[in-house]
Motif scaffolding. Structure first.
Motif, mmCIF file in Angstrom:
data_model
loop_
_atom_site.group_PDB
_atom_site.id
_atom_site.type_symbol
_atom_site.label_atom_id
_atom_site.label_comp_id
_atom_site.label_asym_id
_atom_site.label_seq_id
_atom_site.Cartn_x
_atom_site.Cartn_y
_atom_site.Cartn_z
ATOM 1 N N ILE A 75 -18.225 63.075 -20.760
ATOM 2 C CA ILE A 75 -18.521 62.569 -22.081
ATOM 3 C C ILE A 75 -20.047 62.493 -22.067
ATOM 4 O O ILE A 75 -20.502 61.386 -22.151
ATOM 5 N N PRO A 76 -20.657 63.608 -22.262
ATOM 6 C CA PRO A 76 -22.131 63.682 -22.076
ATOM 7 C C PRO A 76 -22.599 62.755 -23.104
ATOM 8 O O PRO A 76 -22.490 63.194 -24.242
ATOM 9 N N GLY A 77 -23.734 62.055 -22.874
ATOM 10 C CA GLY A 77 -24.639 61.109 -24.111
ATOM 11 C C GLY A 77 -23.662 59.671 -24.154
ATOM 12 O O GLY A 77 -24.327 58.905 -24.673
ATOM 13 N N ALA A 78 -22.417 59.508 -23.601
ATOM 14 C CA ALA A 78 -21.972 58.193 -23.780
ATOM 15 C C ALA A 78 -22.240 57.101 -22.878
ATOM 16 O O ALA A 78 -22.292 57.605 -21.621
ATOM 17 N N SER A 79 -22.758 56.250 -23.257
ATOM 18 C CA SER A 79 -23.015 54.951 -22.133
ATOM 19 C C SER A 79 -22.165 54.548 -21.680
ATOM 20 O O SER A 79 -20.805 54.401 -22.364
ATOM 21 N N ARG A 80 -22.193 54.159 -20.265
ATOM 22 C CA ARG A 80 -21.100 53.501 -19.554
ATOM 23 C C ARG A 80 -20.474 52.385 -20.355
ATOM 24 O O ARG A 80 -19.106 52.191 -20.406
ATOM 25 N N SER A 81 -21.431 51.635 -21.106
ATOM 26 C CA SER A 81 -20.765 50.348 -21.977
ATOM 27 C C SER A 81 -19.944 50.656 -23.017
ATOM 28 O O SER A 81 -19.119 49.950 -23.451
ATOM 29 N N HIS A 82 -19.879 51.915 -23.396
ATOM 30 C CA HIS A 82 -19.165 52.475 -24.610
ATOM 31 C C HIS A 82 -17.880 53.309 -24.012
ATOM 32 O O HIS A 82 -17.054 53.702 -24.976
ATOM 33 N N LEU A 83 -17.753 53.382 -22.964
ATOM 34 C CA LEU A 83 -16.521 54.245 -22.381
ATOM 35 C C LEU A 83 -15.196 53.371 -22.072
ATOM 36 O O LEU A 83 -15.316 52.269 -21.353
#
Length: 193
Positions: A75-83
């Motif tokens: 999920i390129p560009g997604a930060s860990r905090s939003h996964l």
């Protein structure tokens, strides 16, 4: 002269030791890797994390490791905090929305959900070229110790749903890295190779 010989010998031993310890893990001798115990204690109960992103899934890939088989959802560009994710063993995989049964091979089935669509939220265009009910594109599980099948169930209301067929109900873990959700399934319960 004896003192200089000792200094050079000490330096040589230090440089040699430094060179051995700085080798990458994949360059370690096989005999050293065989004596290493595999991690245990992951368990097989459901693992979830509440979060979400509109950043779409672009790829799913797998890999073989000494102690486990790995699935990576990109999920390129997604930060860990939003996964976010939900990974759990199920008796059968049913497609979200339709309730359609998606057959998944193996002795046990892990339902893997990520809270990210596999389509562009603005246009609806697919970002991951998978078809519901079919094997994941580009994933070949030949030779894997644990993985047996990997199916795309669909993407519904911003969640992407996958089915991962494994040899048996085995311990697993879920890791988050910026842009990736990682699912590792152990080869055994005991930590033995």
């Amino acid at each position: 002269m004896v003192r200089k010989s000792r200094i050079w010998a000490t330096l040589l031993v230090g440089v040699t030791a430094l060179g051995v310890t700085t080798l990458p893990a994949e360059a370690a001798p096989v005999t050293a890797m065989q004596s290493t115990a595999c991690p245990t204690g992951w368990g097989s109960l459901a693992k979830t994390r509440t979060a979400g992103t509109a950043t779409p899934v672009t790829n799913v890939r797998t890999g073989r490791h000494a102690c486990y088989d790995r699935m990576v959802i990109d999920i390129p560009g997604a930060s860990r905090s939003h996964l976010g994710y939900s990974v759990r063993y199920v008796n059968h995989l049913y497609q979200d929305g339709s309730g359609r049964l998606i057959p998944v091979g193996g002795g046990a089935v892990l339902e893997v959900r990520v809270t990210a669509p596999s389509y562009d939220p603005d246009t609806g265009a697919p970002t991951y070229p998978a078809k519901a009910g079919r094997s994941l594109p580009g994933v070949n599980l030949t030779g894997y110790r644990t993985f047996r099948d990997a199916r795309f169930a669909g993407s519904f209301e911003g969640d992407t749903q996958l089915g991962l067929g494994v040899r048996a109900r085995l311990p697993f873990r879920v890791l988050l890295v910026d842009g990736h959700v990682v699912v590792d399934v152990a080869h055994t319960w005991t930590g033995a190779r």
